[in-house]
Design a protein around this motif. Structure first.
Motif, mmCIF file in Angstrom:
data_model
loop_
_atom_site.group_PDB
_atom_site.id
_atom_site.type_symbol
_atom_site.label_atom_id
_atom_site.label_comp_id
_atom_site.label_asym_id
_atom_site.label_seq_id
_atom_site.Cartn_x
_atom_site.Cartn_y
_atom_site.Cartn_z
ATOM 1 N N ARG A 23 -5.794 3.042 -2.628
ATOM 2 C CA ARG A 23 -4.749 2.022 -2.606
ATOM 3 C C ARG A 23 -4.994 0.915 -1.591
ATOM 4 N N LEU A 25 -5.599 5.564 -7.681
ATOM 5 C CA LEU A 25 -4.693 4.676 -6.955
ATOM 6 C C LEU A 25 -4.307 5.283 -5.600
ATOM 7 N N HIS A 42 0.823 -1.216 0.000
ATOM 8 C CA HIS A 42 0.000 0.000 0.000
ATOM 9 C C HIS A 42 0.855 1.263 0.000
ATOM 10 N N VAL A 90 -4.229 -4.074 -9.427
ATOM 11 C CA VAL A 90 -3.777 -2.758 -9.881
ATOM 12 C C VAL A 90 -3.708 -2.737 -11.398
ATOM 13 N N LEU A 143 2.156 1.695 -3.557
ATOM 14 C CA LEU A 143 1.137 2.203 -4.481
ATOM 15 C C LEU A 143 0.913 3.696 -4.238
ATOM 16 N N GLY A 144 0.876 4.090 -2.973
ATOM 17 C CA GLY A 144 0.653 5.504 -2.658
ATOM 18 C C GLY A 144 1.788 6.376 -3.170
ATOM 19 N N TYR A 199 -6.622 -2.467 -2.658
ATOM 20 C CA TYR A 199 -5.972 -3.463 -3.522
ATOM 21 C C TYR A 199 -5.138 -4.449 -2.701
#
Ligand SMILES: Nc1ncnc2c1ncn2[C@@H]1O[C@H](COP(=O)(O)OP(=O)(O)O)[C@@H](O)[C@H]1O
Ligand SMILES: Nc1ncnc2c1ncn2[C@@H]1O[C@H](COP(=O)(O)OP(=O)(O)O)[C@@H](O)[C@H]1O
Ligand SMILES: [Mg+2]
Ligand SMILES: [Mg+2]
Ligand SMILES: [Mg+2]
Ligand SMILES: [Mg+2]
Ligand SMILES: [Mg+2]
Lengths: 419, 419
Positions: free
Chosen positions: A401, A397, A351, A410, A354-355, A404
């Motif tokens: 995030r 996203l 996470h 993703v 993704l961030g 996911y």
């Protein structure tokens, strides 16, 4: 030109004298320093990079000046960044020599690093991605680099004594961290003289970013993590312009932004820049159909995360009885408990990645520094259309995030935004 | 006795000579240093504390020796802790002079701090809680202390330049951090020669802690936050034994464990120790009915958090256009957005505080250092029953902290475990 404290900005000529007066460099050049071929190739934003080729050896010499090269003396920037770059090249090189160029020599007074010349056909990965070249080993190599460098500089490997000592040292690279804080986490979300975007096409999109409260709340959390969390020695600028490649070699350069920060910042930088490359492909599709290349990029994104996760966890298992103090073997003492701990750790890291990846994408579209992937699309309408899809994906996203659980999820969303 | 580098361990006698040869201390004693009354009162675990009373002035002198006092020279501990204690007393005192004793003098070579003597009727809060004394201003005062010290040493007030400089300095207090890591986050969850508990009554309970995988996974997250997250300059040992009180004064002493860490570590230490005090009351109930006192403790817990939250947010609003770089005014530019940011921040801080508070409770029941609240209950059965309720509550709190949204919900659960 005499600089302060012995520092002098070099040029093609004075560099030759510098080399000749430095025995180690002379020996790396095989003691043949009469007909040196010197070319300044600093296509980067910050520093001067010289390729030095002699008849019996070669090297690259990188010098930091006390300002940002692409802007000029009006944006001062400590040349001490060269010190942190050198230390990080050595430290990361210690754990992953296959993917980090060897440092031959570091001169702190001169803010000068001499390192291995990554010879042709090495090119900057970003250029390869724009050209549509597939690198079959890229995911394997970069996951190796990230797993080894991040694991070995974290509390999974360090004692807290070693960790705090290293953290303290890298606090000194605060100016470079501040640059990231500004251009990644702040400027894109406010009016700033430095921001730019494909205009007028994206005027409304840039404004929407500045008005998006949910996005701004999420970015604040990432910024806090960037500023507060000393998880590992991160490269700090791991985009596709900091990686040189051939079909069978992958080399990470330019860690001048290195500091003890969140691991997800590196992983996200790499993945986010691959996603930018993906969304830019349609802008390059006149030369050739890029559909299969886009598939390869998505496959590389998935492979990178999945391989990273596997390798990082293997290192953890291998060193579970070592000096790392985060998970003591006497406490996390059953295979099932250790597995749960690893699953938790990887979930959070996913996470975070993704961030940070999303934040890095956004800033490349509405912030100061853009990427050649998009910039090289000459047709503004076409470029804007690619950029808008990337931006909309990144916003989603960043905000969602935590929903996911796998990289495949993703990738499905990337597909959706690719329509 | 000559120590290394000029350090000498003082005693009642040599302290007089030290004072006489230190003009500043002589002047604080009103230049009357002939009939000094010196009493060593170090009831704490680590250091030597002397109360010095003359005819025209007084002070307290605290000296750190290079080991842990209550264990002896077999557990070495850097005396540099006195430096971090002195710096923190001054820094916290700057932001909250009403609740931190003034530092008169610090001698780094001697690891010696001279500070204001907190005169009788000041007593250690823990003793007041055992005696059943209500402190009507405690929540008001300690919330003030925590809000002011934590806010002003965070990125809500600091630039990142100032923050990283301070973080780097306090990385030097790593030995004390390591002690916390061991006794709070590790030892209670494994077999350790240092652990103890009311035995045989709690043998099964201690074992259950060591077998509780969910608990151990949650503790790992808190430990990582403790080791990695430089959120603010925390006191680091803010239990009820580090606070001296009268009915109208509240003074925080003994920040030798200070470092840049998660704010919730301080808030949790205070709240967790109040909860321990609560669960210990039935053990002291023979002297008097403690029901109304227990109510007062719970009210103080609720008031502390609620007041802290209010004051911290007020400081944030007051300084929202200041140097703090976490939430730039140009980005968080509407009252509703700022409010949302604050709500998010407080929610996370609340959960961190509950987690750390719970961990601090657990370690006081099955770890090395116990609290007088329970230790003073002579009847082992009674003590074990109090301890067990506190332990069960703490385990639930640690595991389920994210389910709570208000301090009142936490207090309801305390009630449940009090049956
Ligand atoms: N070791 C090397 N071997 C070959 N080329 C290099 C090497 N290091 C840098 N370069 C070239 O110089 C460019 C700028 O280097 P980089 O370290 O990224 O500088 P900057 O910090 O200014 O971005 C790279 O994009 C690459 O083309
Ligand atoms: N400024 C002070 N005024 C009065 N008494 C103090 C003062 N500082 C410490 N004491 C007394 O000395 C004891 C030990 O001090 P403390 O700072 O907690 O030492 P330690 O680090 O060894 O725990 C305290 O519990 C308190 O009784
Ligand atoms: Mg570069
Ligand atoms: Mg660079
Ligand atoms: Mg104490
Ligand atoms: Mg103590
Ligand atoms: Mg102490």
């Amino acid at each position: 030109m005499e600089g302060n404290g012995g520092f002098r900005a070099l040029n093609d000529k004075s560099l030759v004298d510098y080399i000749k007066s430095t025995p180690l460099l002379v020996s790396i050049l095989g003691n043949q320093v009469e007909d040196l071929d010197i070319k300044e190739v600093g296509d980067g934003n910050l520093n001067f990079v010289y390729i030095v080729v002699g008849s019996a050896g070669s090297m690259v010499v990188k010098q930091a000046l006390p300002y940002i090269r692409c802007i000029g003396e009006s944006w001062p920037m400590t040349k001490e960044r060269a010190y942190f770059e050198a230390v990080t090249l050595k430290e990361h090189g210690r754990f992953c020599p296959a993917h980090v160029p060897e440092v031959y020599h570091f001169d702190r007074t001169m803010s000068l690093i001499a390192m291995r010349y990554l010879k042709p056909p090495h090119i900057i990965l970003r250029k390869g991605l724009i050209a549509g070249i597939e690198y079959p080993l890229l995911a394997e190599h970069i996951s190796d680099y990230m797993a080894k460098t991040l694991f070995h500089t974290s509390l999974l490997y360090h004692s807290t004594t070693d960790h705090r000592r290293a953290v303290a040292e890298f606090c000194g690279n605060v100016e470079l961290c501040r640059l990231t804080e500004q251009v990644v986490f702040s400027d894109p979300y406010k009016i700033s003289q430095y921001n730019r975007w494909t205009s007028p096409e994206l005027d409304g999109d840039a404004e929407a970013v500045r008005q998006d409260d949910t996005l701004k709340l999420e970015v604040a959390k990432l910024k806090a993590m960037f500023c507060e969390r000393a998880q590992a020695l991160v490269h700090g600028d791991l985009h596709t312009g900091s990686i040189m490649v051939t079909l069978d070699s992958t080399q990470v350069i330019d860690p001048e932004f290195a500091f003890y920060g969140p691991m997800g910042f590196d992983i996200g930088a790499f993945l986010g820049n691959l996603i930018l490359a993906f969304f830019s492909q349609d802008g390059h599709a006149d030369q050739a159909n890029r559909e299969s290349y886009k598939k390869w990029i998505l496959g590389t994104i998935a492979d990178t995360w999945n391989l990273f996760q596997k390798k990082f966890t293997s290192l953890w298992n291998e060193h579970k009885d070592g000096d790392g103090e985060a998970y003591l073997a006497a406490i996390y003492n059953s295979p099932s408990l250790l597995l749960l701990a690893q699953t938790n750790y990887m979930k959070d890291l996913f996470h975070d990645s993704l961030g940070f990846g999303a934040a890095k994408m956004i800033r490349r579209i509405v912030g100061v520094a853009h990427v050649e992937d998009f910039e090289s699309i000459v047709d503004a309408k076409k470029r804007a259309s690619c950029e808008r899809r990337a931006l909309e994906f990144a916003k989603k996203l960043l905000k969602e995030r935590h929903a996911y659980h796998t990289i495949d999820q993703v990738i499905s969303i990337i597909h959706e935004f690719n329509q």
